[in-house]
Design an enzyme around this catalytic site. Sequence first.
Site, mmCIF file in Angstrom:
data_model
loop_
_atom_site.group_PDB
_atom_site.id
_atom_site.type_symbol
_atom_site.label_atom_id
_atom_site.label_comp_id
_atom_site.label_asym_id
_atom_site.label_seq_id
_atom_site.Cartn_x
_atom_site.Cartn_y
_atom_site.Cartn_z
ATOM 1 N N ARG A 91 1.202 -0.982 -0.341
ATOM 2 C CA ARG A 91 -0.262 0.158 0.436
ATOM 3 C C ARG A 91 1.335 1.399 -0.125
ATOM 4 O O ARG A 91 1.728 1.337 0.247
ATOM 5 C CB ARG A 91 -1.055 -0.271 0.884
ATOM 6 C CG ARG A 91 -1.747 -1.566 1.298
ATOM 7 C CD ARG A 91 -2.556 -1.401 2.296
ATOM 8 N NE ARG A 91 -3.149 -2.088 2.496
ATOM 9 C CZ ARG A 91 -3.566 -3.983 2.452
ATOM 10 N NH1 ARG A 91 -2.541 -3.823 3.152
ATOM 11 N NH2 ARG A 91 -4.384 -4.163 2.391
ATOM 12 N N LYS A 118 -2.863 -2.581 7.941
ATOM 13 C CA LYS A 118 -3.659 -2.366 7.541
ATOM 14 C C LYS A 118 -4.561 -3.453 8.382
ATOM 15 O O LYS A 118 -5.436 -2.848 9.171
ATOM 16 C CB LYS A 118 -4.601 -2.341 6.242
ATOM 17 C CG LYS A 118 -5.849 -2.160 6.491
ATOM 18 C CD LYS A 118 -6.572 -1.979 4.911
ATOM 19 C CE LYS A 118 -8.108 -1.959 4.856
ATOM 20 N NZ LYS A 118 -8.613 -1.711 3.727
ATOM 21 N N HIS A 184 -1.991 4.012 -5.536
ATOM 22 C CA HIS A 184 -2.350 1.957 -5.051
ATOM 23 C C HIS A 184 -3.367 1.096 -6.008
ATOM 24 O O HIS A 184 -2.592 -0.003 -6.536
ATOM 25 C CB HIS A 184 -3.971 2.279 -4.340
ATOM 26 C CG HIS A 184 -4.266 1.214 -3.460
ATOM 27 N ND1 HIS A 184 -5.392 0.603 -3.712
ATOM 28 C CD2 HIS A 184 -4.478 1.549 -2.379
ATOM 29 C CE1 HIS A 184 -5.486 -0.678 -3.145
ATOM 30 N NE2 HIS A 184 -4.744 0.202 -2.314
ATOM 31 N N ARG A 187 -0.832 -2.107 -7.042
ATOM 32 C CA ARG A 187 -1.389 -3.491 -6.471
ATOM 33 C C ARG A 187 -2.336 -3.796 -7.029
ATOM 34 O O ARG A 187 -2.209 -5.130 -7.195
ATOM 35 C CB ARG A 187 -2.215 -3.411 -4.873
ATOM 36 C CG ARG A 187 -0.939 -2.507 -4.288
ATOM 37 C CD ARG A 187 -2.131 -1.907 -1.904
ATOM 38 N NE ARG A 187 -2.343 -2.619 -1.820
ATOM 39 C CZ ARG A 187 -2.262 -3.964 -1.263
ATOM 40 N NH1 ARG A 187 -0.690 -4.521 -1.108
ATOM 41 N NH2 ARG A 187 -2.442 -4.728 -0.581
ATOM 42 N N HIS A 210 -4.079 -9.398 2.136
ATOM 43 C CA HIS A 210 -4.786 -9.550 2.142
ATOM 44 C C HIS A 210 -5.402 -10.792 2.773
ATOM 45 O O HIS A 210 -5.233 -11.537 3.053
ATOM 46 C CB HIS A 210 -5.862 -9.957 0.959
ATOM 47 C CG HIS A 210 -6.295 -9.128 0.001
ATOM 48 N ND1 HIS A 210 -6.150 -8.758 -1.872
ATOM 49 C CD2 HIS A 210 -5.515 -7.248 0.204
ATOM 50 C CE1 HIS A 210 -6.311 -7.501 -1.402
ATOM 51 N NE2 HIS A 210 -5.922 -6.053 -0.474
ATOM 52 N N TYR A 220 -4.422 -15.813 9.208
ATOM 53 C CA TYR A 220 -3.384 -15.627 10.634
ATOM 54 C C TYR A 220 -1.564 -15.851 10.244
ATOM 55 O O TYR A 220 -0.747 -15.457 11.330
ATOM 56 C CB TYR A 220 -3.608 -15.800 11.869
ATOM 57 C CG TYR A 220 -5.019 -15.305 11.925
ATOM 58 C CD1 TYR A 220 -5.256 -14.134 12.444
ATOM 59 C CD2 TYR A 220 -6.034 -15.850 11.993
ATOM 60 C CE1 TYR A 220 -6.156 -13.754 12.848
ATOM 61 C CE2 TYR A 220 -7.699 -16.169 12.228
ATOM 62 C CZ TYR A 220 -7.249 -14.044 12.156
ATOM 63 O OH TYR A 220 -9.269 -13.527 13.520
#
Length: 256
Positions: A91, A118, A184, A187, A210, A220
């Site tokens: 990002r 994020k 952006h 991406r 993501h 995770y």
Amino acid sequence: TKRIEDKGAYETAHRVLGVCSQVLKYAVKTGRAKYDVSYALKGSLTPTKPKHLPSITDPAEIGALLRAIDEYQGTFIVKSALKLAPLVFVRPKELRMAEWSEFNMATREWRIPAEKMKARREHIVPLSRQAIEVIEELRPLTGEGAAAKYLFPNPSNRTRCMSDNAVLCALRRMGYEKEEMTGHGFRSMASTRLHEMGYVSDHIELQLAHTIANSTKAAYNYALHLEARAKMMQEWADYLDELKTGGEVIIASFGG
């Protein structure tokens, strides 16, 4: 929120409802309310249409953009940010806030701390040979001395990172309008092309930081499939080199 929605300001209505919900949750936590009454309204508002940020995804146009970046006449720091952006496709905020301490050239990795991400999880960016070249060319300028912190420092204050408008302004100077390309957009460029080239979707989504649907482990484990992702990142950088030189690149399935 209903009056706001009736005016057609759907996004504003959702934001206002979100603020109301935060206030009510605090009220519940402090004993001032029994429950968040705004929760029942969330499904009643008109859904907002997702915004598709401008991006260049056509191979020939990508090649032209990369050549324009090489010919950019602005500052070396901004030019380096432009050159690194398509190679790491993080990002824009993560790119401009990159710190020298986060890079390990021995392992060829950039580890972005969780507090900068994020999703609030540490993110690993495998560094291609081309990315390392950009970083090492920048090191003598911003990576040495007691004040060295950011790869892309603010020209007026080296203790702060580069402005969030620096890359955008550079793209405009290069002739790319806001409807064509944004910071952006690098991406979306990588995501679109890598998927079309046949790479494993989970690898691409993990590299984009993501959360992967229907995969708790993937969501995770920030290091998941790191070896395959490193291979993908190097092949992506090689692909960009081919596009930049104007070579004909045949789409094939590289994933596996």
